[in-house]
Design a protein around this motif. Structure first.
Motif, PDB file in Angstrom:
ATOM      1  N   ALA A 144       0.832  -1.192   0.000  1.00 55.85           N
ATOM      2  CA  ALA A 144       0.000   0.000   0.000  1.00 55.85           C
ATOM      3  C   ALA A 144       0.873   1.252   0.000  1.00 55.85           C
ATOM      4  O   ALA A 144       1.904   1.308   0.673  1.00 55.85           O
ATOM      5  CB  ALA A 144      -0.930   0.000   1.214  1.00 55.85           C
ATOM      6  N   GLY A 145       0.447   2.232  -0.753  1.00 58.98           N
ATOM      7  CA  GLY A 145       1.201   3.469  -0.880  1.00 58.98           C
ATOM      8  C   GLY A 145       1.986   3.577  -2.161  1.00 58.98           C
ATOM      9  O   GLY A 145       2.437   4.666  -2.530  1.00 58.98           O
ATOM     10  N   ALA A 146       2.173   2.452  -2.865  1.00 64.58           N
ATOM     11  CA  ALA A 146       2.921   2.479  -4.121  1.00 64.58           C
ATOM     12  C   ALA A 146       2.123   3.217  -5.192  1.00 64.58           C
ATOM     13  O   ALA A 146       0.891   3.107  -5.274  1.00 64.58           O
ATOM     14  CB  ALA A 146       3.232   1.057  -4.573  1.00 64.58           C
ATOM     15  N   LEU A 147       2.826   3.969  -6.043  1.00 63.31           N
ATOM     16  CA  LEU A 147       2.213   4.663  -7.167  1.00 63.31           C
ATOM     17  C   LEU A 147       2.283   3.774  -8.396  1.00 63.31           C
ATOM     18  O   LEU A 147       3.277   3.070  -8.606  1.00 63.31           O
ATOM     19  CB  LEU A 147       2.934   5.976  -7.455  1.00 63.31           C
ATOM     20  CG  LEU A 147       3.061   6.982  -6.312  1.00 63.31           C
ATOM     21  CD1 LEU A 147       3.821   8.222  -6.783  1.00 63.31           C
ATOM     22  CD2 LEU A 147       1.703   7.371  -5.772  1.00 63.31           C
ATOM     23  N   TYR A 148       1.244   3.823  -9.238  1.00 64.40           N
ATOM     24  CA  TYR A 148       1.247   2.971 -10.430  1.00 64.40           C
ATOM     25  C   TYR A 148       0.311   3.510 -11.494  1.00 64.40           C
ATOM     26  O   TYR A 148      -0.574   4.321 -11.234  1.00 64.40           O
ATOM     27  CB  TYR A 148       0.842   1.539 -10.068  1.00 64.40           C
ATOM     28  CG  TYR A 148      -0.632   1.378  -9.737  1.00 64.40           C
ATOM     29  CD1 TYR A 148      -1.541   0.902 -10.678  1.00 64.40           C
ATOM     30  CD2 TYR A 148      -1.117   1.704  -8.469  1.00 64.40           C
ATOM     31  CE1 TYR A 148      -2.890   0.756 -10.372  1.00 64.40           C
ATOM     32  CE2 TYR A 148      -2.465   1.559  -8.156  1.00 64.40           C
ATOM     33  CZ  TYR A 148      -3.343   1.085  -9.104  1.00 64.40           C
ATOM     34  OH  TYR A 148      -4.674   0.941  -8.808  1.00 64.40           O
ATOM     35  N   LYS A 149       0.528   3.043 -12.710  1.00 60.66           N
ATOM     36  CA  LYS A 149      -0.377   3.212 -13.847  1.00 60.66           C
ATOM     37  C   LYS A 149      -0.271   1.959 -14.705  1.00 60.66           C
ATOM     38  O   LYS A 149       0.598   1.113 -14.489  1.00 60.66           O
ATOM     39  CB  LYS A 149      -0.023   4.448 -14.675  1.00 60.66           C
ATOM     40  CG  LYS A 149      -0.425   5.779 -14.065  1.00 60.66           C
ATOM     41  CD  LYS A 149      -0.214   6.931 -15.039  1.00 60.66           C
ATOM     42  CE  LYS A 149      -0.683   8.248 -14.461  1.00 60.66           C
ATOM     43  NZ  LYS A 149      -0.516   9.365 -15.441  1.00 60.66           N
ATOM     44  N   PHE A 150      -1.149   1.858 -15.699  1.00 65.13           N
ATOM     45  CA  PHE A 150      -1.085   0.748 -16.653  1.00 65.13           C
ATOM     46  C   PHE A 150      -0.551   1.260 -17.983  1.00 65.13           C
ATOM     47  O   PHE A 150      -1.054   2.252 -18.535  1.00 65.13           O
ATOM     48  CB  PHE A 150      -2.464   0.122 -16.842  1.00 65.13           C
ATOM     49  CG  PHE A 150      -2.974  -0.577 -15.613  1.00 65.13           C
ATOM     50  CD1 PHE A 150      -2.327  -1.702 -15.124  1.00 65.13           C
ATOM     51  CD2 PHE A 150      -4.086  -0.098 -14.936  1.00 65.13           C
ATOM     52  CE1 PHE A 150      -2.791  -2.347 -13.979  1.00 65.13           C
ATOM     53  CE2 PHE A 150      -4.557  -0.732 -13.801  1.00 65.13           C
ATOM     54  CZ  PHE A 150      -3.905  -1.854 -13.313  1.00 65.13           C
ATOM     55  N   ASP A 151       0.489   0.590 -18.462  1.00 59.59           N
ATOM     56  CA  ASP A 151       1.078   0.878 -19.773  1.00 59.59           C
ATOM     57  C   ASP A 151       0.395  -0.043 -20.775  1.00 59.59           C
ATOM     58  O   ASP A 151       0.645  -1.255 -20.790  1.00 59.59           O
ATOM     59  CB  ASP A 151       2.586   0.623 -19.706  1.00 59.59           C
ATOM     60  CG  ASP A 151       3.284   0.819 -21.041  1.00 59.59           C
ATOM     61  OD1 ASP A 151       2.599   1.149 -22.026  1.00 59.59           O
ATOM     62  OD2 ASP A 151       4.504   0.620 -21.099  1.00 59.59           O
TER      63      ASP A 151
END
Length: 779
Positions: free
Chosen positions: A236-243
């Motif tokens: 929890a707390g990690a930043l992400y997006k989908f490529d």
């Protein structure tokens, strides 16, 4: 013994580029010292093996085509290429570690391949068990770091979840899609899942891989359109997006549509979230489930949270807002859309993060704390919900995987002509599921007590704001959006089935039949509808100078012609006090005294009219300026240092008294939806600007309401009353000095006289103060 299932593929097994379907048996038929049938053999170090690094027997490089697809993020099944696979001569280990100097597995150094791949075929050896690190990766000048290989894990999304998603029937969709911290096969990490049906490939990019998704391609879960990957060690707390690799081969970096937390705008990344909030509103939730909303008091204070007290976050608001609303006596607050949105000037009505409370004011758990605090103060929480349209931002929902996905493929069905946004494709089952589950999500995860659905009319009509030839008829040749109708019916039926005591409210500005009729009777299934007709007509009447009001008298009485066609809420909302429409008190004609008097009289008329009521912040103390989201309510006008502070404080005291009397008077709310709860006494006195009517409760108790929208005092104004009531006492007078009025009142109870009037055998003759509303009850 350990079974090597963590390293076997239930989807595909790969050897030298050739693939074949495999599915290992769910039961082990092994005996000690042998390998399970159909699985990778156990890795086992020989007792004679040296403790230092061993050499791989040989390597198997990926064919160029497979490697190219993998590195471009176009591969649908990276687990078939990466991880561990049984091959002739041992176990093939392959990992994708761009930028690594060297990689080893169980003491054996893997050989580099082009593109950051490392591989080797290891002889028979024991596989690492759950929770054990599989790889040692050395990058730059740093020493070796132990890591888990994401490609040794079975799918972390169950087959039933995949089936329900494909069917568009997953009512707790947020538990299946998005980023979910979990322990999988004994290892702590985060499961990433996303629906991208047109994508050629999907990768996860985040702060845990330097925003380079090359290392973390996801696997496709077949025709469902869902992509999945479990990443060990991501918390929890990690930043992400989908490529996402689009159908044309281009890439787009997208925020997670199902993200439960987002970065604070203008940043746009999604954040892995795991709630730790412990709810303390159990008593409220039990009472809510037993409550009959239509036969209960509902007085709503509408709030734009970011501007109510500028600078306060959810935690600070949780202290101030419940205390203020409770002191004024409102039963509910309604929050302008709390979901994440990129442009603050949209007030939340252009949503990009449907499952994430806006980060402008704090974390999702802090928003839960605010709802919790309101509940413990005895205040219900309604939120504005916006399933009618979404913005075109290139990092959000628009053309999510390179093709129309959430929006309709035909621009005549997808482009919203008024707001420059896109409309949802309500006929697509996955999109409908996304929205229905979202409605349930706010009710179940955030304990909200109701959803006010924005812009319903724009959903219901295919030709809404569209020119002739700019829209497509439905299958019957009509203008009704049948897909939207089906969606709204499904949403309402699902919410009412799953969430006892929750209400849904439609902002619907046309005469669509059956907005609040139950779905099983052909209606849309809403609990309430905003009475836009009452609002428009009443405000037009009040804006006229009293000398002209006689010619507009029907604008006040007409609302009772259709008052029982739907279950109504009477709104004086944010939309009525912005963009040149002026604040409520400033809509009134005349000098400042007359405006304040009209304002007070109007509020008491509103509170006594059949239907629940809603008032936007700032109007409870008659601020004179329009609302600005940058400034918020003009609290300073209540400061004693302000010359007219008593005027504004008087209106605030009136709202407090209106709410207190309202809650204690069942005649004002118990039969809101029943014609037996209302009776005209005087509806035709247009030249006098006078109205009078009775409100009744189920037990027969009554309240007499008299409005004088003329600036003159009317002495001895004869009104018929029920003969069984011997006297009537004034319980509210908006001209009272404590409210800032002139103090004209009926000090003693008014005794009924045997003087027939208005169809009654008895009557009273009260004094009617100027520009005032009276409430009288049996003495």
């Amino acid at each position: 013994m350990r079974t090597p299932r963590e390293w076997t593929r239930w989807t595909r097994s790969s050897c030298c580029g050739r693939t074949r379907r495999t599915r290992p048996s769910t039961r082990s038929s092994t005996r000690p010292g042998t390998a399970p049938r159909g699985c990778t053999s156990r890795w086992r170090r020989s007792a004679a093996s040296p403790p230092h690094r061993t050499e791989a027997r040989h390597t198997m490089h990926l064919p160029t085509e497979e490697r190219t697809r993998l590195l471009r993020g176009e591969h649908h099944d990276p687990h078939a290429l990466l991880g561990a696979h049984r091959v002739p001569g041992g176990v093939l280990i392959r990992t994708l570690q761009p930028g690594a100097r060297r990689v080893s597995a169980l003491g054996t150094e893997l050989s580099p391949e082009p593109g950051g791949l490392f591989s080797a075929v290891l002889p028979e050896a024991e596989l690492p068990g759950p929770g054990e690190d599989a790889l040692l990766v050395t990058r730059a000048e740093a020493g070796p770091v132990p890591v888990h290989d994401p490609y040794r894990f079975l799918p972390a999304l169950g087959e039933l979840d995949v089936h329900l998603i494909a069917e568009g029937r997953h009512e707790r969709l947020w538990e299946a899609l998005g980023a979910r911290p979990m322990t999988h096969q004994g290892v702590r990490g985060t499961r990433f899942t996303v629906w991208a049906p047109h994508a050629r490939g999907v990768r996860v990019a985040g702060d845990f891989n330097a925003w380079d998704g090359t290392r973390h391609p996801m696997r496709s879960l077949g025709a469902s359109g869902v992509w999945e990957l479990f990443l060990p060690g991501v918390e929890a707390g990690a930043l992400y997006k989908f490529d996402i690799c689009c159908p044309d081969g281009s890439h787009t970096l997208r925020a997670d549509p199902m993200a439960r937390r987002a970065e604070c705008p203008p940043a746009t990344a999604s954040i892995v979230h795991e709630s730790t909030h412990e709810w303390r509103d159990a008593a409220w939730m039990r009472r809510r489930a037993q409550r009959a909303p239509h036969a209960a008091p509902m007085s709503v204070y509408e709030v734009h949270l970011p501007s109510w007290r500028p600078g306060l976050g959810y935690r600070e608001l949780a202290v101030e807002l419940p205390a203020y609303v409770r002191d004024l006596g409102f039963t509910h607050v309604e929050l302008l859309p709390p979901a994440e949105h990129p442009y603050g000037g949209s007030w939340g009505y252009q949503v990009t993060g449907y499952y994430a409370p806006t980060a402008r004011l704090g974390t999702p758990d802090e928003f839960k704390h605010l709802v919790d605090s309101l509940h413990r103060a005895g205040i219900g929480v309604l939120i504005d919900w916006v399933p009618a349209h979404f913005p075109k931002d290139g990092w959000a929902l628009a053309r999510f995987d390179g093709e129309p996905c959430y929006e309709h493929q035909d621009p005549r069905r997808s482009e919203h002509p008024d707001w420059g946004t896109l409309e949802f494709d309500y006929g697509r089952r996955e999109v409908r599921n996304f929205l229905v589950a979202n409605a349930v999500y706010w009710c179940e995860e955030y304990h909200v007590d109701g959803l006010r659905v924005d812009a319903v009319a724009s959903m219901l009509y295919l030709d809404y704001s569209r020119p002739e030839g700019g829209w497509l008829p439905n299958e019957h040749g009509g203008r009704e959006n049948l897909d939207a109708v089906a969606f709204l019916q499904e949403m309402n039926a699902t919410v009412y089935r799953r969430c006892p005591g929750v209400v849904t409210i439609a902002e619907e500005s046309t005469a669509w039949d059956g907005v609040t009729r139950s779905v099983d009777r052909g209606g849309l299934g809403f609990g309430f509808k905003w009475n836009m007709g009452w609002m428009h007509d009443s405000l037009q009447y009040m804006s006229k100078d009293p000398v002209h009001r006689a010619w507009h008298h029907g604008q006040l009485t007409f609302s009772m012609v259709y008052a029982y066609a739907e279950n109504y809420i009477l709104p004086i909302s944010h939309d009525e006090v912005v963009h040149g429409k002026r604040a409520l008190v400033s809509k009134m004609p005349g000098d400042w005294w007359r405006r304040r008097a009209d304002h007070r009289a109007f509020l008491a008329w509103m509170w006594s009219h059949p239907g629940k009521q809603l008032l936007f912040m700032g109007q409870e103390f008659a601020q004179g300026a329009e609302w600005s989201e940058a400034e918020g309510p003009q609290w300073w006008v209540l400061d004693p240092a302000y010359g007219a502070a008593d005027d504004h404080l008087g209106v605030q005291v009136l709202v407090h008294d209106l709410n207190a009397l309202y809650r204690d008077t069942p005649a004002l709310w118990e039969l809101d939806g029943d014609p037996a709860g209302f009776a005209w006494i005087e509806a035709e006195a247009a030249s006098d600007n006078v109205l009078a009517f009775l409100r009744r409760a189920a037990d027969g108790s009554q309240l007499l309401v008299v409005c004088n929208f003329s600036p003159v005092v009317r002495h001895g104004y004869r009104l018929g009353v029920p003969a069984e009531v011997p006297a009537w006492a004034e319980v509210l007078n908006t001209d009272a000095a404590t409210y800032g009025g002139g103090g004209v009142r009926n000090a003693e109870p008014l005794k009924a006289e045997s003087h027939p009037s208005h169809g009654h055998e008895a009557s009273i003759a009260p004094t009617l103060p100027p520009l005032a509303t009276l409430w009288l009850r049996p003495a």
